[in-house]
Design an enzyme around this catalytic site. Structure first.
Site, PDB file in Angstrom:
ATOM      1  N   ARG A  54     -20.732 -20.983  43.178  1.00 34.22           N
ATOM      2  CA  ARG A  54     -21.825 -21.580  43.713  1.00 34.22           C
ATOM      3  C   ARG A  54     -22.597 -20.924  44.841  1.00 34.22           C
ATOM      4  O   ARG A  54     -23.494 -21.170  45.553  1.00 34.22           O
ATOM      5  CB  ARG A  54     -22.015 -23.176  44.008  1.00 34.22           C
ATOM      6  CG  ARG A  54     -21.428 -24.097  42.867  1.00 34.22           C
ATOM      7  CD  ARG A  54     -21.607 -25.276  43.223  1.00 34.22           C
ATOM      8  NE  ARG A  54     -21.092 -25.947  44.353  1.00 34.22           N
ATOM      9  CZ  ARG A  54     -21.231 -27.056  44.927  1.00 34.22           C
ATOM     10  NH1 ARG A  54     -22.209 -27.975  44.454  1.00 34.22           N
ATOM     11  NH2 ARG A  54     -20.770 -27.501  45.915  1.00 34.22           N
ATOM     12  N   ASP A  55     -22.073 -19.832  45.183  1.00 33.68           N
ATOM     13  CA  ASP A  55     -22.503 -18.882  46.417  1.00 33.68           C
ATOM     14  C   ASP A  55     -22.427 -17.484  46.485  1.00 33.68           C
ATOM     15  O   ASP A  55     -21.998 -16.721  47.385  1.00 33.68           O
ATOM     16  CB  ASP A  55     -22.009 -19.535  47.856  1.00 33.68           C
ATOM     17  CG  ASP A  55     -22.944 -19.373  48.976  1.00 33.68           C
ATOM     18  OD1 ASP A  55     -24.117 -18.950  48.892  1.00 33.68           O
ATOM     19  OD2 ASP A  55     -22.630 -19.188  50.054  1.00 33.68           O
ATOM     20  N   ILE A  56     -22.659 -16.890  45.231  1.00 37.80           N
ATOM     21  CA  ILE A  56     -22.743 -15.582  44.909  1.00 37.80           C
ATOM     22  C   ILE A  56     -23.625 -14.873  45.518  1.00 37.80           C
ATOM     23  O   ILE A  56     -24.615 -15.217  45.238  1.00 37.80           O
ATOM     24  CB  ILE A  56     -22.485 -15.225  43.419  1.00 37.80           C
ATOM     25  CG1 ILE A  56     -20.938 -15.882  43.083  1.00 37.80           C
ATOM     26  CG2 ILE A  56     -22.249 -13.802  43.188  1.00 37.80           C
ATOM     27  CD1 ILE A  56     -20.606 -15.899  41.641  1.00 37.80           C
ATOM     28  N   ASN A  60     -20.507 -12.291  49.931  1.00 41.73           N
ATOM     29  CA  ASN A  60     -19.300 -12.901  49.254  1.00 41.73           C
ATOM     30  C   ASN A  60     -18.568 -12.015  48.560  1.00 41.73           C
ATOM     31  O   ASN A  60     -17.864 -12.525  47.653  1.00 41.73           O
ATOM     32  CB  ASN A  60     -19.574 -14.338  49.023  1.00 41.73           C
ATOM     33  CG  ASN A  60     -20.034 -15.256  49.960  1.00 41.73           C
ATOM     34  OD1 ASN A  60     -19.608 -15.104  51.055  1.00 41.73           O
ATOM     35  ND2 ASN A  60     -20.732 -16.402  49.493  1.00 41.73           N
TER      36      ASN A  60
END
Length: 129
Positions: A54-56, A60
């Site tokens: 959910r936060d690529i 990250n």
């Protein structure tokens, strides 16, 4: 009884991909394909374990000193109950966690899917090409 969950992450010595994005510098097609292959290999493992990151985004994805890529910051993960997902064809509503510019519409609406990570990866590599 109150249960607490702790997420422990290994220290990765290296730099995130934001260090590789420079104004005017573009990756070759071969470099972009290799980046995609490396991160998709990680996502196969993550998704096989019923998890949506959910936060690529470049921040990250770390490049270790040996050149290998590592996906970090699993603080926003969504674990999928496969029985529920199979019946409904999608996930249940979630709290919106995302980074503008990398977030697909379904995730912004609180309904992330495994393909949401693929979209975010696409937006990530778009900056390089």
């Amino acid at each position: 009884m109150l249960q607490e969950v702790y997420l422990i992450q290994e220290f990765i010595e290296g730099k995130d991909l934001t260090n590789e994005i420079c104004p005017g510098k573009k990756f070759s097609e071969a470099e972009v394909i290799q980046l995609l292959r490396d991160v998709l290999e990680i996502l196969v493992y993550v998704h096989d374990n019923k998890v949506i990151h959910r936060d690529i985004k470049p921040d990250n994805i770390m490049r270790r000193k040996d050149g290998k890529l590592v996906l970090i910051d699993f603080g926003a993960i969504k674990q999928i109950n496969t029985t529920t997902a199979m019946k409904s064809g999608s996930t249940t509503r979630t709290i919106r966690i995302s980074t503008p510019g990398y977030t697909p519409l379904e995730q912004a609406m609180g309904k992330p899917k495994f393909s949401s990570d693929i979209y975010a990866l696409g937006m990530t590599v778009y900056q390089y090409y």
